[in-house]
Design a protein around this motif. Structure first.
Motif, PDB file in Angstrom:
ATOM      1  N   UNK A   2       0.868  -1.178   0.000  1.00 39.46           N
ATOM      2  CA  UNK A   2       0.000   0.000   0.000  1.00 39.46           C
ATOM      3  C   UNK A   2       0.901   1.223   0.000  1.00 39.46           C
ATOM      4  N   UNK A   3       0.643   2.135  -0.904  1.00 35.89           N
ATOM      5  CA  UNK A   3       1.391   3.381  -0.957  1.00 35.89           C
ATOM      6  C   UNK A   3       0.537   4.497  -0.367  1.00 35.89           C
ATOM      7  N   UNK A   4       1.176   5.331   0.437  1.00 39.42           N
ATOM      8  CA  UNK A   4       0.478   6.418   1.125  1.00 39.42           C
ATOM      9  C   UNK A   4       1.183   7.731   0.854  1.00 39.42           C
ATOM     10  N   UNK A   5       0.407   8.746   0.496  1.00 41.19           N
ATOM     11  CA  UNK A   5       0.979  10.064   0.223  1.00 41.19           C
ATOM     12  C   UNK A   5       0.201  11.111   0.999  1.00 41.19           C
ATOM     13  N   UNK A   6       0.903  11.785   1.910  1.00 43.65           N
ATOM     14  CA  UNK A   6       0.284  12.839   2.710  1.00 43.65           C
ATOM     15  C   UNK A   6       0.441  14.185   2.025  1.00 43.65           C
ATOM     16  N   UNK A  94       3.757  14.893  10.518  1.00 45.32           N
ATOM     17  CA  UNK A  94       2.580  14.036  10.618  1.00 45.32           C
ATOM     18  C   UNK A  94       2.660  12.938   9.565  1.00 45.32           C
ATOM     19  N   UNK A  95       2.461  11.711  10.039  1.00 45.52           N
ATOM     20  CA  UNK A  95       2.554  10.542   9.181  1.00 45.52           C
ATOM     21  C   UNK A  95       1.204   9.835   9.084  1.00 45.52           C
ATOM     22  N   UNK A  96       0.888   9.393   7.899  1.00 42.58           N
ATOM     23  CA  UNK A  96      -0.275   8.559   7.657  1.00 42.58           C
ATOM     24  C   UNK A  96       0.184   7.098   7.644  1.00 42.58           C
ATOM     25  N   UNK A  97      -0.661   6.206   8.145  1.00 44.06           N
ATOM     26  CA  UNK A  97      -0.285   4.796   8.189  1.00 44.06           C
ATOM     27  C   UNK A  97      -1.498   3.911   7.932  1.00 44.06           C
ATOM     28  N   UNK A  98      -1.234   2.725   7.394  1.00 44.33           N
ATOM     29  CA  UNK A  98      -2.294   1.760   7.105  1.00 44.33           C
ATOM     30  C   UNK A  98      -2.104   0.506   7.945  1.00 44.33           C
ATOM     31  N   UNK A  99      -3.200  -0.033   8.427  1.00 45.91           N
ATOM     32  CA  UNK A  99      -3.179  -1.180   9.320  1.00 45.91           C
ATOM     33  C   UNK A  99      -3.927  -2.347   8.684  1.00 45.91           C
ATOM     34  N   UNK A 100      -3.328  -3.527   8.728  1.00 42.40           N
ATOM     35  CA  UNK A 100      -4.000  -4.725   8.203  1.00 42.40           C
ATOM     36  C   UNK A 100      -4.752  -5.458   9.307  1.00 42.40           C
ATOM     37  N   UNK A 101      -4.079  -5.702  10.415  1.00 48.85           N
ATOM     38  CA  UNK A 101      -4.716  -6.388  11.536  1.00 48.85           C
ATOM     39  C   UNK A 101      -4.305  -5.688  12.830  1.00 48.85           C
ATOM     40  N   UNK A 102      -5.268  -5.302  13.655  1.00 50.10           N
ATOM     41  CA  UNK A 102      -4.911  -4.569  14.870  1.00 50.10           C
ATOM     42  C   UNK A 102      -4.167  -5.418  15.888  1.00 50.10           C
ATOM     43  N   UNK A 103      -4.478  -6.697  15.940  1.00 47.43           N
ATOM     44  CA  UNK A 103      -3.825  -7.571  16.908  1.00 47.43           C
ATOM     45  C   UNK A 103      -4.082  -7.123  18.326  1.00 47.43           C
ATOM     46  N   UNK A 104      -3.250  -7.608  19.214  1.00 50.27           N
ATOM     47  CA  UNK A 104      -3.410  -7.295  20.634  1.00 50.27           C
ATOM     48  C   UNK A 104      -3.092  -5.837  20.938  1.00 50.27           C
ATOM     49  N   UNK A 105      -2.242  -5.234  20.146  1.00 50.10           N
ATOM     50  CA  UNK A 105      -1.825  -3.854  20.412  1.00 50.10           C
ATOM     51  C   UNK A 105      -2.921  -2.852  20.087  1.00 50.10           C
ATOM     52  N   UNK A 106      -3.812  -3.212  19.171  1.00 48.01           N
ATOM     53  CA  UNK A 106      -4.924  -2.334  18.880  1.00 48.01           C
ATOM     54  C   UNK A 106      -4.638  -1.251  17.876  1.00 48.01           C
ATOM     55  N   UNK A 107      -5.600  -0.365  17.708  1.00 49.54           N
ATOM     56  CA  UNK A 107      -5.556   0.652  16.650  1.00 49.54           C
ATOM     57  C   UNK A 107      -4.700   1.854  17.008  1.00 49.54           C
ATOM     58  N   UNK A 108      -4.274   1.982  18.248  1.00 44.98           N
ATOM     59  CA  UNK A 108      -3.520   3.165  18.648  1.00 44.98           C
ATOM     60  C   UNK A 108      -2.021   2.924  18.748  1.00 44.98           C
ATOM     61  N   UNK A 109      -1.607   1.681  18.542  1.00 48.39           N
ATOM     62  CA  UNK A 109      -0.193   1.352  18.685  1.00 48.39           C
ATOM     63  C   UNK A 109       0.544   1.490  17.365  1.00 48.39           C
ATOM     64  N   UNK A 110       1.698   2.116  17.432  1.00 48.29           N
ATOM     65  CA  UNK A 110       2.521   2.291  16.234  1.00 48.29           C
ATOM     66  C   UNK A 110       2.877   0.935  15.629  1.00 48.29           C
ATOM     67  N   UNK A 111       3.130  -0.038  16.460  1.00 47.31           N
ATOM     68  CA  UNK A 111       3.553  -1.357  15.996  1.00 47.31           C
ATOM     69  C   UNK A 111       2.478  -2.101  15.217  1.00 47.31           C
TER      70      UNK A 111
END
Length: 126
Positions: A2-6, A94-111
């Protein structure tokens, strides 16, 4: 991939507003959520806001609640960050990011995030 452009960063005064955009392309169907993070000089990259593509549920850092609003245009594969009542402490890349699976860390974790944009500078002067 996935390519992201801010876009939309700039220099504003305290109290002003600014809207950031993040255009996603490529295998966008592989991501279930998008997030915004920021990094100030000498500090760790921190979570700002996130939104799920389906349903539009949103998440915010306490520091921006009531001032920032994240939204998405699914047809355009674009996510926005409306920033109002800006403060000098909002100055950061400010960085934009895409998430595939939140996992245990959830939607707020950088990882939790798999793809990142190149970042856009926001500078708030007093």
């Amino acid at each position: 991939q996935v390519q992201l452009v801010e876009s939309g960063g700039g220099l504003v005064q305290a109290g002003d507003s600014l809207r950031l955009s993040c255009a996603a392309s490529g295998r966008t169907f592989s991501s279930i959520a998008m997030g915004w993070f920021r990094q100030a000089p000498g500090k760790e990259r921190e979570f700002v806001a996130a939104i799920r593509w389906s349903g539009g549920r949103t998440y915010y850092a306490d520091s921006v609640k009531g001032r920032f609003t994240i939204s998405s245009d699914n047809a355009k594969n674009t996510v926005y960050l409306q920033m109002n009542s800006l403060k000098t402490e909002d100055t950061a890349v400010y960085y934009c990011a895409a998430l595939r699976f939140p996992g245990a860390a959830g939607y707020t974790a950088r990882s939790s995030y798999d793809y990142w944009g190149q970042g856009t500078q926001v500078t708030v002067s007093s």
